[in-house]
Write a protein that holds these residues in place. Structure first.
Motif, PDB file in Angstrom:
ATOM      1  N   CYS A 122       0.836  -1.207   0.000  1.00  0.00           N
ATOM      2  CA  CYS A 122       0.000   0.000   0.000  1.00  0.00           C
ATOM      3  C   CYS A 122       0.866   1.250   0.000  1.00  0.00           C
ATOM      4  N   SER A 123       1.873   1.286   0.866  1.00  0.00           N
ATOM      5  CA  SER A 123       2.725   2.471   0.982  1.00  0.00           C
ATOM      6  C   SER A 123       3.526   2.720  -0.284  1.00  0.00           C
ATOM      7  N   ARG A 124       3.850   1.673  -1.003  1.00  0.00           N
ATOM      8  CA  ARG A 124       4.642   1.810  -2.227  1.00  0.00           C
ATOM      9  C   ARG A 124       3.774   2.130  -3.444  1.00  0.00           C
ATOM     10  N   GLY A 125       2.472   2.212  -3.258  1.00  0.00           N
ATOM     11  CA  GLY A 125       1.589   2.530  -4.378  1.00  0.00           C
ATOM     12  C   GLY A 125       1.402   1.389  -5.346  1.00  0.00           C
ATOM     13  N   GLU A 126       1.579   0.146  -4.880  1.00  0.00           N
ATOM     14  CA  GLU A 126       1.490  -1.006  -5.765  1.00  0.00           C
ATOM     15  C   GLU A 126       0.067  -1.538  -5.890  1.00  0.00           C
ATOM     16  N   LEU A 127      -0.854  -1.052  -5.041  1.00  0.00           N
ATOM     17  CA  LEU A 127      -2.222  -1.552  -5.047  1.00  0.00           C
ATOM     18  C   LEU A 127      -3.199  -0.406  -5.280  1.00  0.00           C
ATOM     19  N   ASP A 128      -4.248  -0.702  -6.042  1.00  0.00           N
ATOM     20  CA  ASP A 128      -5.257   0.318  -6.318  1.00  0.00           C
ATOM     21  C   ASP A 128      -6.176   0.550  -5.128  1.00  0.00           C
ATOM     22  N   SER A 129      -6.291  -0.431  -4.255  1.00  0.00           N
ATOM     23  CA  SER A 129      -7.280  -0.378  -3.176  1.00  0.00           C
ATOM     24  C   SER A 129      -6.800   0.363  -1.938  1.00  0.00           C
ATOM     25  N   CYS A 130      -5.548   0.775  -1.898  1.00  0.00           N
ATOM     26  CA  CYS A 130      -5.043   1.437  -0.697  1.00  0.00           C
ATOM     27  C   CYS A 130      -3.783   2.221  -1.034  1.00  0.00           C
ATOM     28  N   SER A 131      -3.404   3.099  -0.112  1.00  0.00           N
ATOM     29  CA  SER A 131      -2.150   3.850  -0.257  1.00  0.00           C
ATOM     30  C   SER A 131      -1.608   4.114   1.139  1.00  0.00           C
ATOM     31  N   CYS A 132      -1.186   5.335   1.414  1.00  0.00           N
ATOM     32  CA  CYS A 132      -0.720   5.688   2.751  1.00  0.00           C
ATOM     33  C   CYS A 132      -1.926   5.807   3.689  1.00  0.00           C
ATOM     34  N   ASP A 133      -1.668   5.786   4.972  1.00  0.00           N
ATOM     35  CA  ASP A 133      -2.733   5.867   5.960  1.00  0.00           C
ATOM     36  C   ASP A 133      -3.408   7.246   5.884  1.00  0.00           C
ATOM     37  N   PRO A 134      -4.681   7.301   5.463  1.00  0.00           N
ATOM     38  CA  PRO A 134      -5.331   8.606   5.273  1.00  0.00           C
ATOM     39  C   PRO A 134      -5.707   9.290   6.581  1.00  0.00           C
ATOM     40  N   THR A 135      -5.630   8.581   7.698  1.00  0.00           N
ATOM     41  CA  THR A 135      -6.011   9.187   8.976  1.00  0.00           C
ATOM     42  C   THR A 135      -4.896  10.029   9.578  1.00  0.00           C
ATOM     43  N   LYS A 136      -3.688   9.903   9.046  1.00  0.00           N
ATOM     44  CA  LYS A 136      -2.559  10.652   9.599  1.00  0.00           C
ATOM     45  C   LYS A 136      -2.474  12.001   8.899  1.00  0.00           C
ATOM     46  N   LYS A 137      -3.323  12.935   9.378  1.00  0.00           N
ATOM     47  CA  LYS A 137      -3.398  14.273   8.790  1.00  0.00           C
ATOM     48  C   LYS A 137      -3.303  15.320   9.895  1.00  0.00           C
ATOM     49  N   GLY A 138      -2.927  16.515   9.502  1.00  0.00           N
ATOM     50  CA  GLY A 138      -2.899  17.620  10.448  1.00  0.00           C
ATOM     51  C   GLY A 138      -1.738  17.529  11.411  1.00  0.00           C
ATOM     52  N   SER A 139      -1.986  17.897  12.648  1.00  0.00           N
ATOM     53  CA  SER A 139      -0.930  17.925  13.660  1.00  0.00           C
ATOM     54  C   SER A 139      -1.235  16.932  14.768  1.00  0.00           C
TER      55      SER A 139
END
Length: 347
Positions: A122-139
């Motif tokens: 997911c982190s490497r962008g190898e899958l269409d269904s996921c990527s980086c953790d979208p909850t880690k935003k802001g401060s």
């Protein structure tokens, strides 16, 4: 004992295909439905997920070699050394039909390996269904103060959810003693990956003042998970199913009640001294051993009292290395005669 494949058996079947054949991506995607439909023992939920996520299955198959290698590293000096059986129906042969301590470790480590592999993909962008953790935003804030979320945090929660949905599907239906054991150890493996998530940060500011930090969550090296589960293997708890069939009690009065991080098993292990197809033991005949060690890698223990053969071999190694300006290290090839000890076979 009947052969009853589970989610882990599927992953092992995928691994056999991936590791022993040169499979190109186009074949994989076109053949995924045929493959998923012809793997015995899958429940409908597993078949459906298999067909819907061919890229996920490919990633898991490719990453399988990493946790198999980790398993073999952890048990490299033991009678059972996590040996595989090549192109068998699953990589561990009939071993997985048992409910032993070793099977508990294999299930926990493989479950952890699936999570680790998926989160990394997911982190490497190898899958269409996921990527980086979208909850880690802001401060956010830690012991050092405020920081901004940035970079790419490993999306472990997504990997855990997919692993749990797929791998546990069959056990969730069966709910017998072995299924409860596998569910427990699968969960312990997933928790082990999450246990070693670390916060990595990069400083920003004048002259490295670190007035602003950008941080992300990353999985630790898989070796830490392997080391942790190996310790859990050492302290694994033999259990029996409780009277309600919903959980475990310790098999012996003096054993502790297992917690959610422990590995559990139902039956004693064979001694793994001799080759026994029924138990999945490959025996220790021909295994290397240490003549001077009094540990599990020593010839007395490893060879189960059968004795050992000694042969003298020549080994080549780098020696007399010198640094040459600039910038190379040149070494000579040196040769050494050493004694190698191997266990005698069973007669």
């Amino acid at each position: 004992m009947n052969f009853s494949p589970s989610g882990i058996y599927f992953y092992l079947s995928v691994a056999v295909c991936w590791l022993t054949a040169k499979v190109d991506s186009s074949w994989w995607y076109m053949g995924s439905q045929v493959m998923c439909d012809n793997i015995p023992g899958l429940v409908n939920k597993q078949r459906q997920l298999c067909r819907q996520h061919p890229k996920v299955m490919q990633a898991i198959g490719a990453g399988m070699k990493d946790w198999i290698s980790e398993c073999q590293h952890q048990f490299r000096n033991h009678r059972w050394n996590c040996n595989t059986t090549g192109r068998d129906q699953n990589l561990f042969g009939r071993l997985l039909l048992r409910s032993s301590r070793e099977v508990a470790f294999v299930y926990a480590l493989s479950s952890a390996g699936v999570v680790y592999t998926l989160a990394r993909a997911c982190s490497r962008g190898e899958l269409d269904s996921c990527s980086c953790d979208p909850t880690k935003k802001g401060s956010s804030q830690d012991a050092k103060g405020l920081f901004d979320w940035g970079g790419c945090s490993d999306h472990v929660e997504h990997a855990v959810r997919f692993s749990q949905t797929f791998v546990d599907a069959k056990e969730q239906e069966e709910r017998d003693a072995r299924a409860l054991m596998h569910l427990h150890n699968n969960r312990a493996g997933r928790k082990a990956v999450k246990r070693f998530m670390t916060l990595e940060c990069k400083c920003h500011g004048v002259s490295g003042s670190c007035s602003v930090r950008t941080c992300w969550q990353a999985m630790a090296d898989f070796r830490r998970t392997g080391d942790h589960l190996r310790r859990r293997y050492n302290g694994a708890v033999q259990v029996a199913v409780n009277q309600y069939g919903t959980g475990f009690t310790a098999a012996h009065a003096h054993f502790k009640r297992p917690n959610k991080h422990d590995l559990v098993y139902l039956e004693d292990s064979p001694d793994y001294c001799i080759r026994d197809q029924e138990s999945g033991s490959m025996g220790t005949g021909g295994r290397l051993c240490s003549r001077t060690s009094r540990g599990v890698d020593g010839c007395e223990v490893m060879c189960c009292g059968r004795g050992y053969d000694t042969s003298r071999v020549s080994r080549t190694f780098k020696c007399e290395c010198k640094f040459h300006w600039c910038c190379a290290v040149r070494c000579q090839d040196c040769h050494q005669q050493v004694d190698v000890h191997t266990c005698k076979g069973h007669t």
